[in-house]
Design a protein around this motif. Structure first.
Motif, mmCIF file in Angstrom:
data_model
loop_
_atom_site.group_PDB
_atom_site.id
_atom_site.type_symbol
_atom_site.label_atom_id
_atom_site.label_comp_id
_atom_site.label_asym_id
_atom_site.label_seq_id
_atom_site.Cartn_x
_atom_site.Cartn_y
_atom_site.Cartn_z
ATOM 1 N N LEU A 17 -41.972 66.084 -32.633
ATOM 2 C CA LEU A 17 -41.988 66.208 -31.177
ATOM 3 C C LEU A 17 -42.704 67.495 -30.748
ATOM 4 C CD1 LEU A 17 -41.056 64.874 -28.573
ATOM 5 C CD2 LEU A 17 -38.935 66.187 -28.751
ATOM 6 N N ILE A 18 -42.432 68.597 -31.407
ATOM 7 C CA ILE A 18 -43.106 69.870 -31.106
ATOM 8 C C ILE A 18 -44.606 69.750 -31.377
ATOM 9 C CG2 ILE A 18 -43.355 72.278 -31.851
ATOM 10 C CD1 ILE A 18 -40.287 72.299 -32.236
ATOM 11 N N ALA A 19 -44.964 69.122 -32.493
ATOM 12 C CA ALA A 19 -46.383 68.942 -32.817
ATOM 13 C C ALA A 19 -47.082 68.103 -31.756
ATOM 14 C CB ALA A 19 -46.528 68.318 -34.198
ATOM 15 N N LEU A 20 -46.441 67.051 -31.290
ATOM 16 C CA LEU A 20 -47.027 66.204 -30.243
ATOM 17 C C LEU A 20 -47.185 66.969 -28.929
ATOM 18 C CD1 LEU A 20 -45.230 62.785 -30.855
ATOM 19 C CD2 LEU A 20 -47.638 63.341 -31.236
ATOM 20 N N ALA A 23 -50.137 69.373 -29.425
ATOM 21 C CA ALA A 23 -51.400 68.625 -29.432
ATOM 22 C C ALA A 23 -51.727 68.130 -28.017
ATOM 23 C CB ALA A 23 -51.316 67.458 -30.412
ATOM 24 N N GLY A 24 -50.719 67.630 -27.308
ATOM 25 C CA GLY A 24 -50.950 67.157 -25.945
ATOM 26 C C GLY A 24 -51.377 68.285 -25.016
ATOM 27 N N THR A 25 -50.753 69.431 -25.175
ATOM 28 C CA THR A 25 -51.124 70.590 -24.367
ATOM 29 C C THR A 25 -52.564 71.014 -24.652
ATOM 30 O OG1 THR A 25 -48.821 71.336 -24.379
ATOM 31 C CG2 THR A 25 -50.489 72.963 -23.789
ATOM 32 N N GLU A 26 -52.933 71.024 -25.910
ATOM 33 C CA GLU A 26 -54.304 71.397 -26.287
ATOM 34 C C GLU A 26 -55.314 70.387 -25.742
ATOM 35 O OE1 GLU A 26 -57.439 73.548 -27.927
ATOM 36 O OE2 GLU A 26 -55.361 74.121 -27.534
ATOM 37 N N MET A 27 -54.981 69.107 -25.834
ATOM 38 C CA MET A 27 -55.881 68.076 -25.305
ATOM 39 C C MET A 27 -56.042 68.238 -23.794
ATOM 40 S SD MET A 27 -54.702 64.753 -27.552
ATOM 41 C CE MET A 27 -55.186 63.639 -26.287
#
Length: 102
Positions: A17-20, A23-27
């Motif tokens: 969940l943290i990784a997602l 990644a979503g924030t970076e995208m």
């Protein structure tokens, strides 16, 4: 109480969940940077278009002066100025003095 397997699954789920989220924030950040660049490019394009139009308008004005005879009038005025300079030089009277004082 949770067993070891359930604890491991909860930790793994939290990690995923943290990784997602990261990644979503970076995208999202990259997407916003892309949109900002697009906006800057469109503004720059609009400025360039306005500058090109102004240059074209000036060029049309110059072309009309040259082709509509306005250039000929300017040439005649310059020719008259040149003629007066030649006449003034031949008089032999210094500036500010009349012929009586010379």
């Amino acid at each position: 109480m949770m067993g070891a397997g359930e604890t491991f699954a909860a930790i793994a789920f939290a990690g995923v969940l943290i990784a997602l989220i990261v990644a979503g924030t970076e995208m999202f950040r990259r997407f916003m940077n892309y949109k900002e660049r697009q906006l800057e490019m469109s503004e720059q394009s609009a400025r360039s278009t306005a500058q090109n139009k102004a240059i074209e308008d000036r060029l049309r004005a110059l072309e009309s002066i040259v082709t509509d005879g306005g250039y000929d009038v300017a040439s005649k005025i310059e020719a008259l100025r040149d003629t007066r300079k030649v006449e003034d030089q031949g008089s032999g009277v210094p500036l500010g003095l009349s012929r009586e004082n010379a």
